[in-house]
Design an enzyme around this catalytic site. Sequence first.
Site, mmCIF file in Angstrom:
data_model
loop_
_atom_site.group_PDB
_atom_site.id
_atom_site.type_symbol
_atom_site.label_atom_id
_atom_site.label_comp_id
_atom_site.label_asym_id
_atom_site.label_seq_id
_atom_site.Cartn_x
_atom_site.Cartn_y
_atom_site.Cartn_z
ATOM 1 N N ALA A 145 77.017 61.044 83.545
ATOM 2 C CA ALA A 145 77.984 61.069 84.643
ATOM 3 C C ALA A 145 79.081 60.048 84.369
ATOM 4 O O ALA A 145 78.881 59.102 83.603
ATOM 5 C CB ALA A 145 77.278 60.744 85.950
ATOM 6 N N CYS A 146 80.229 60.254 85.006
ATOM 7 C CA CYS A 146 81.354 59.337 84.894
ATOM 8 C C CYS A 146 80.900 57.908 85.167
ATOM 9 O O CYS A 146 80.191 57.706 86.147
ATOM 10 C CB CYS A 146 82.425 59.745 85.893
ATOM 11 S SG CYS A 146 83.669 58.500 86.213
ATOM 12 N N PRO A 147 81.250 56.869 84.430
ATOM 13 C CA PRO A 147 82.123 56.909 83.257
ATOM 14 C C PRO A 147 81.327 56.917 81.953
ATOM 15 O O PRO A 147 81.802 56.407 80.947
ATOM 16 C CB PRO A 147 82.894 55.602 83.409
ATOM 17 C CG PRO A 147 81.854 54.661 83.941
ATOM 18 C CD PRO A 147 80.884 55.498 84.750
ATOM 19 N N GLY A 148 80.106 57.467 81.978
ATOM 20 C CA GLY A 148 79.246 57.497 80.790
ATOM 21 C C GLY A 148 79.941 57.943 79.513
ATOM 22 O O GLY A 148 79.873 57.250 78.498
ATOM 23 N N ASP A 176 80.804 65.956 81.942
ATOM 24 C CA ASP A 176 81.395 65.424 83.179
ATOM 25 C C ASP A 176 82.872 65.823 83.256
ATOM 26 O O ASP A 176 83.648 65.502 82.356
ATOM 27 C CB ASP A 176 81.259 63.895 83.189
ATOM 28 C CG ASP A 176 81.838 63.309 84.465
ATOM 29 O OD1 ASP A 176 81.161 63.388 85.488
ATOM 30 O OD2 ASP A 176 82.975 62.820 84.428
#
Lengths: 391, 79
Positions: free
Chosen positions: B13-16, B40
């Site tokens: 998921a953001c900011p992964g 994402d």
Amino acid sequence: MKKVLILGGGGGGAILANLLPEEEFEVTVVDRDEYHVFQPGNLFIAFYGDSVEKYRRPIRTLLKPHVKLIRDEVTEVNLNDRKVKLKGGKSLEYDYIIIATGANLDFDAIEGNREILESYGDFYSTLENAEKLHKTLKEMREGRFVIAIADPIYKCPPGPHKGAFLSSTLFERMGVDVDVVLALPFPHAYPSKTISDIIEPELERRNIEVHTFFTVDSIDVEKKRIYSLEGEELEYTVATVIPPHEGPEYKVEPSEVKDDSNYLKIDKYTCLIEGFDDAYAIGDCTNAPTSKSGVTAHLQAEVVAERLQGFDAKYSGRTNCPLITDGMGLFIISDYDHPPIPVRLSRFKRLLEDLFVATYWDAIRYPELWQPIFHAYFEATSPAKLGERGW
Amino acid sequence: MPELIKVDARGMACPGPISALTRAYRKAKNGDTIEVLATDPGFKPDVQAWVKRTNNELIELTEEGGVIKAVIKVTGKRG
């Protein structure tokens, strides 16, 4: 009796040790330190000038009497042979092992980082360094206090923001003209855009200078400049840079259970180390795709305690990271299935955080008494329940 | 020798995905290529902003079957 060996007497290790019924388990905790540290205390020491003693307790006093404590350092864990070697020469065997030794901070990975830590202290690594930062900040009269980050994966995602908010209040109380600068590796002011949108007005209101896409590459202590991987630079008067983290540095056999940052590879739900059914890892030492935070270690400890007693418990990935300013607070709530939900800053939530700090030692020592209260809270505030409505 | 660095950030998921790209970028040198796969949706605008800020070159940005693929030529690293 099942022999359970827990490496690490921090939040995860101590809660797990205290949750296992003594009729069924023979529990041993190994820790190299005498003290258990309440890590968020670093903030209150650095920015409010609280005493170090307030945020540490001898591990022995936090464990139930039947739990055995060995003060020594782990040098090798052999999961195939179910053996752990200690620096003092002892070798331990187990039926079940739980690794909960946390993350290591590598202050030598970034040029200049150890020097600035030694010069100014920080609000991140140890209570003593937090005390040092408090002294440093109290002497500032002008200039720029820069908080920056060297790697996007670090403990307590809102930690740097709390540092920025609380230091701006400290400078205001001191009546000095110091600019607070917050530099982050992310596209926005917080890893999650939802949370970023909520805190940006507050950062602006307090004139905190935010730099996005700024991942520290090196620090020039002579020129007092921090350079980013992305190609920018920042000038500082006093700076603190959160260093890259790593998993345990001691040897673990088989070596494939560690990833390339030394984190233990676990099943994100069961916390079992990949390929094993008698070895778990919890807290900051794992590669679980969730925040490195106390609540993660706490909830994973509960899951492992249940599993060791034969129940099919799973960790949902739930986070509850407090982001506080001097008078307000919010909790960043997410789980594996839900990104952070919209939450508002409020005075009430700041008081909830204060309440949590006040109950901390008791919650570690008597997790079974606090469990129903925490569970009611987590259930009422679950991302599935609060969803888009927020809190 | 220029290298091709592959980053699989699918499921993060953001900011992964941007964080994974940043970690790969630390090890990269000018001339290398970084290929990121992500699911994402926030990654698309993020990677465009990142490339602009860091003076690197975005050679390819495509989306197929819910997977975003970004190919970046590393040109912006300080010597």
